[in-house]
Design an enzyme around this catalytic site. Structure first.
Site, PDB file in Angstrom:
ATOM      1  CB  SER A 166      -0.711  -0.519   0.963  1.00  0.00           C
ATOM      2  OG  SER A 166      -2.502   1.075   1.050  1.00  0.00           O
ATOM      3  CG  ASP A 246      -6.647  -3.306  -3.410  1.00  0.00           C
ATOM      4  OD1 ASP A 246      -7.247  -2.172  -3.035  1.00  0.00           O
ATOM      5  OD2 ASP A 246      -5.804  -2.917  -3.313  1.00  0.00           O
ATOM      6  CG  HIS A 278      -5.846  -2.537   0.377  1.00  0.00           C
ATOM      7  ND1 HIS A 278      -5.179  -1.966  -0.964  1.00  0.00           N
ATOM      8  CD2 HIS A 278      -5.213  -1.833   1.190  1.00  0.00           C
ATOM      9  CE1 HIS A 278      -4.058  -1.122  -0.134  1.00  0.00           C
ATOM     10  NE2 HIS A 278      -4.372  -0.702   0.808  1.00  0.00           N
TER      11      HIS A 278
END
Length: 305
Positions: A166, A246, A278
């Site tokens: 991320s 995601d 995610h």
């Protein structure tokens, strides 16, 4: 989990990360947790915390597998950069401690997990500068005379990798681009693994721009990688993971296509887990797809041997 109503005393709210009150106070929606390092010599993986810098305060957690059979063996090094919207979590969070420990055990590597300063109290680019400082600290051991004995004795500086998820994947890209631009004497960055990377193009951009007061807008190259930065990535291989459900999936696939078209001379691979959300691998690390993700990450590191 629904965002709470915004009250009159709140200046900014970025759910599920943090809110800023009009008096300047910052409150995070997720509690801060810290897992201690493991100093048990009989453990499969040992870990310890190190101070990289006192001004500014930057630290890291170093992990090393037990080496009972060949204590002189040199191991690849993985510099891991955690996610959390640049504003939550840490290298010491129980989830990251467990995940990096597992990576170290399965890949048989030394890992250095970066604990960068968090926004908004420490505005971006603090996270990038702190991560660069940790990578330079790792490189300071290349001649065997750095401050950490584990790295001096057991690290193979011809096999160094970066990995992050991320926001941490965004930082990892920016750091490898910086290596390509400025160099890193004594160290070869073989590859970078980007798990569910954040490269703008979503509602999260408002928060990034708020956390980075001196920004170049939505085309800021730290947010949206520029072609020239992609072309000079300072590594040979890139592995990108995306998840089908995601909201960052599209940006991850666009990154791969942009990298392929940039003139960069390395090789890039993308892996998609279609029915996942995610950072699912952190939320349910024992699941089939999380095990697959870890296996592919381990193979990516060990194929250099």
């Amino acid at each position: 989990m629904e965002p709470p109503p915004i009250t009159d005393d709140v200046e900014h709210q970025f759910f599920p990360f943090f809110k800023v009150y009009k008096d300047g106070r910052v409150e995070r929606f997720m509690p801060s947790e810290k897992h201690p390092p493991c100093d048990d010599p009989s453990s499969t993986v040992q870990s310890k915390d190190v101070i990289i810098s006192t001004e500014p305060v930057v630290s890291a957690r170093v992990f090393m597998p037990r080496l009972p059979n060949n204590p002189e063996k040199k191991l690849p090094v993985v510099v891991y950069i955690h996610g959390g919207g640049f504003s939550i979590a840490s290298a010491f969070h129980p989830g990251y401690h467990k995940y990096v420990s597992s990576l170290v055990a399965q890949a048989n590597v030394i890992a250095v997990s970066v604990d960068y300063r968090l926004a908004p109290e420490h505005p971006i680019p603090a996270c990038y500068e702190d991560s660069w400082a940790v990578l330079k600290w790792v490189a300071s051991h290349a001649n065997g005379d750095g401050p950490d004995p584990w790295l001096n004795s057991h690290a193979d500086f011809g096999r160094v990798f970066l990995a992050g998820d991320s926001a941490g994947a965004n930082i990892s890209h920016n750091i490898v681009s910086r290596v390509g631009s400025t160099g890193l004497p004594g160290v070869k960055i073989v590859g970078v693994a980007l798990v569910h990377p954040y490269f703008g193009g979503t509602e999260d951009d408002k928060m990034w721009l708020y956390m980075c007061p001196e920004n170049g807008g939505l085309d800021d190259p730290r947010l949206k990688p520029a072609v020239e930065d992609l072309r000079r990535l300072g590594c040979e291989r890139v592995l990108v993971f995306v998840a089908g459900k995601d909201h960052l999936r599209e940006r991850g696939t666009c990154y791969v296509e942009a990298l392929k078209g940039s003139g960069w001379k390395g090789t890039v691979e993308i892996v998609e887990h279609e029915e996942e959300n995610h950072v699912f691998h952190l939320m349910k690390p024992e699941s089939e797809n999380a095990v697959d993700l870890m296996s592919r990450l381990v193979s990516f590191i060990n194929q250099a041997e």
